[in-house]
Design an enzyme around this catalytic site. Sequence first.
Site, mmCIF file in Angstrom:
data_model
loop_
_atom_site.group_PDB
_atom_site.id
_atom_site.type_symbol
_atom_site.label_atom_id
_atom_site.label_comp_id
_atom_site.label_asym_id
_atom_site.label_seq_id
_atom_site.Cartn_x
_atom_site.Cartn_y
_atom_site.Cartn_z
ATOM 1 N N GLU A 40 0.852 -1.200 0.000
ATOM 2 C CA GLU A 40 0.000 0.000 0.000
ATOM 3 C C GLU A 40 0.884 1.246 0.000
ATOM 4 O OE1 GLU A 40 -2.276 0.162 3.643
ATOM 5 O OE2 GLU A 40 -2.480 2.335 3.552
ATOM 6 N N LYS A 126 -10.186 -2.718 7.985
ATOM 7 C CA LYS A 126 -8.891 -2.508 8.645
ATOM 8 C C LYS A 126 -9.199 -2.071 10.081
ATOM 9 C CE LYS A 126 -5.766 1.481 8.460
ATOM 10 N NZ LYS A 126 -5.051 2.430 7.580
HETATM 11 O O1 LIG Z 1 -2.006 3.369 8.289
HETATM 12 C C1 LIG Z 1 -1.409 2.597 9.013
HETATM 13 C C2 LIG Z 1 -0.218 2.890 9.742
HETATM 14 O O2 LIG Z 1 0.525 3.894 9.096
HETATM 15 C C3 LIG Z 1 0.616 1.662 9.945
HETATM 16 O O3 LIG Z 1 1.058 1.651 11.230
HETATM 17 P P1 LIG Z 1 2.419 0.926 11.656
HETATM 18 O O4 LIG Z 1 3.536 1.728 11.059
HETATM 19 O O5 LIG Z 1 2.366 1.017 13.162
HETATM 20 O O6 LIG Z 1 2.398 -0.482 11.177
#
Ligand SMILES: O=C[C@H](O)COP(=O)(O)O
Length: 203
Positions: A40, A126
């Site tokens: 993504e 999500k």
């Molecule tokens: O949108 C989701 C976050 O940016 C992902 O979080 P993370 O870096 O803690 O995996």
Amino acid sequence: MADNLLELDTPVIAILRAPTAARFAEVTAVLQESGITAVEFTLTSEGALDALRDCADFAYPIGVGTVRTAEDANRAVDAGAAYLITPVVSDEVIHEGYRLSIPVISGAFTPTEIHRAWVAGSTMIKVFPASLGGPDYLRALRAPLPDIPLVPTGGVTHDAAKAYLDAGATALGIGSPLIGDACTGGDLNALRDRALALREELK
Ligand SMILES: O=C[C@H](O)COP(=O)(O)O
């Protein structure tokens, strides 16, 4: 996309978020070669959609995240997004995804938000930020909502990844714990090692 995602060997969506997307193509190539095929590109990263256009011939489809409006959704799809991910329940993004036949993975946290996003037409949900509740929270959600595919995201570490899947997660969204500093000049071999280790752990 939803079916492909569910059939992935490694049930992980790798999230690329950085000040600029200058290195997203290189990082995506390493991830996909290492078996983390769902990636993504987040809209908070400057140049994310230009980077996506540069990946048009990659073997696996790429999604766009942090999509919050219909305009974001259209820009992302024009650039080649195969699916859209939101941080919130956005009716306009869900509707635009439906209109364009593009799967939308909606961000939500509470049971009410999750149910609402699902009924509105999201492909998966999500659960964000997942680390606030951890695997026990996911297990609790699954009991009354067993038909809704949940993708815990936000603070999902390598150590906790298996526990989320055991609790009923369909896939995991993982950003910084997997990507580290790879998008800002960090060692791509170290990224490859983390990706291969995660893939092995989740087999
Ligand atoms: O949108 C989701 C976050 O940016 C992902 O979080 P993370 O870096 O803690 O995996």
